[in-house]
Every structure is written in structure tokens, then in C-alpha cells.
Design a protein around this motif. Sequence first.
Motif, PDB file in Angstrom:
ATOM      1  N   MET A  36       0.857  -1.182   0.000  1.00 23.08           N
ATOM      2  CA  MET A  36       0.000   0.000   0.000  1.00 23.08           C
ATOM      3  C   MET A  36       0.892   1.231   0.000  1.00 23.08           C
ATOM      4  O   MET A  36       1.904   1.277   0.699  1.00 23.08           O
ATOM      5  N   HIS A  87      -1.845   4.854  -4.101  1.00 29.78           N
ATOM      6  CA  HIS A  87      -3.154   4.197  -4.052  1.00 29.78           C
ATOM      7  C   HIS A  87      -4.177   4.983  -3.230  1.00 29.78           C
ATOM      8  O   HIS A  87      -5.343   4.592  -3.167  1.00 29.78           O
ATOM      9  N   TYR A  95      -8.195   4.301  -2.807  1.00 31.02           N
ATOM     10  CA  TYR A  95      -8.514   3.648  -1.540  1.00 31.02           C
ATOM     11  C   TYR A  95      -9.600   4.443  -0.801  1.00 31.02           C
ATOM     12  O   TYR A  95     -10.608   3.888  -0.350  1.00 31.02           O
ATOM     13  N   ASN A 146      -8.212  -4.038  -1.418  1.00 30.60           N
ATOM     14  CA  ASN A 146      -7.063  -4.218  -0.533  1.00 30.60           C
ATOM     15  C   ASN A 146      -7.344  -5.347   0.445  1.00 30.60           C
ATOM     16  O   ASN A 146      -8.477  -5.752   0.643  1.00 30.60           O
ATOM     17  N   TYR A 167      -1.186  -5.311   5.177  1.00 36.48           N
ATOM     18  CA  TYR A 167      -2.124  -5.219   4.058  1.00 36.48           C
ATOM     19  C   TYR A 167      -1.424  -4.778   2.781  1.00 36.48           C
ATOM     20  O   TYR A 167      -0.396  -4.093   2.820  1.00 36.48           O
ATOM     21  N   TRP A 168      -2.023  -5.192   1.674  1.00 35.00           N
ATOM     22  CA  TRP A 168      -1.583  -4.835   0.331  1.00 35.00           C
ATOM     23  C   TRP A 168      -2.723  -4.125  -0.410  1.00 35.00           C
ATOM     24  O   TRP A 168      -3.885  -4.251  -0.045  1.00 35.00           O
ATOM     25  N   SER A 169      -2.360  -3.466  -1.506  1.00 30.68           N
ATOM     26  CA  SER A 169      -3.340  -2.995  -2.484  1.00 30.68           C
ATOM     27  C   SER A 169      -3.422  -4.022  -3.596  1.00 30.68           C
ATOM     28  O   SER A 169      -2.409  -4.609  -3.980  1.00 30.68           O
TER      29      SER A 169
END
Length: 175
Positions: free
Chosen positions: A15, A19, A23, A78, A64-66
Amino acid sequence: MAPTLTTKRLSIEPMSRAHWEDYAAAWADPRMTAFIGGEPRSRNTSWGKMLQGIGMWSMFGYGYWSFIERDTGRFAGNGGLAQFERGIPELDSFPEAGWAFTPDMWGKGYATEAMTAILDWADANALGEIRCIIDIGNSASHNVASKLGFAKFAESHDVIGDLFLYRREPHQSAR
């Protein structure tokens, strides 16, 4: 720093500020939050949640990731692994899987695709048992959890609503 993972259709990226606008817009959509908190998020709340997802990496070695569509470069959602201190004893000391996709990405199989890559990464990094919570009414995510190898083992009806709790044992080899 979060690694970048790649699937056939998604880039699962750390992230970042790049983004942010997508987001924030996603989490302001009441369809996205219908089963996650129940209310659209303000920009301020979304900013804190995004920083939380990023910050977990330095604290736990996961976060967490995007999710980005590879063909279009569009933000799809995400998710990842977390420690949220929710006050649910069955989650204590376990990485908690979570995923959310923008409504225009629903029904494409992206949740299963992204989380399969993340869980394979978790298994390769010996994170052990992974747990997740899903709102009782969210049938799409219950289906995803089943496809990912999660099994329902408990219910919670107090701290943050009516939820099913799931667990997934680590797999010995990647899928």
C-alpha cells in the motif's frame, strides 16, 4: 516492507500514497462497507486505516496490500493479514486474513485469486494458522473463505456485530 506478489490478473502491491485516492473513494462507498463496519468511511478514518495496514509490516512482518488489476492498472481493493486487537479472544495471537474489493470488481474471482497468493506467501513464511471473521450476512465472503480452505469454528455476537469465525491450518506446500 511488503513484497509485491503477482497472480495471473492482479498485482498485489505494498500500500502506498499512489493508491490513496482510489482507496479513500472505495471505502467511502456504502456498498464496500455494507459488511465491514456498516458505514462508509470518512477520508480521515480511511487515512488511519491505510496507515494501520502499512504499519503492521514493521510490527508483525505482515500487513495489508493494495490489489491492482494488471491489465488496466486500476485499484481493485485491498487486504492481507493483520492484528487488529478487536477484543475477540479467538483472534488473539493469530494473523487475521481480510479482503475487500470495489463493487465494480465483484464476481470476478479476484478475492480468491489475491488471497490464495497471500496465503501461499504466509505458508512459505511459516506464519502458522490464519483466522478470519466474516459478517454472518456476507455470503460472497463465506464462499471465498471456503475456497481458501477456511473452516468455520465459532460465532461472535457482541464486540463488533454478528460474525462467523474461521480458521485455516497452514499448508505444507504452495497450491
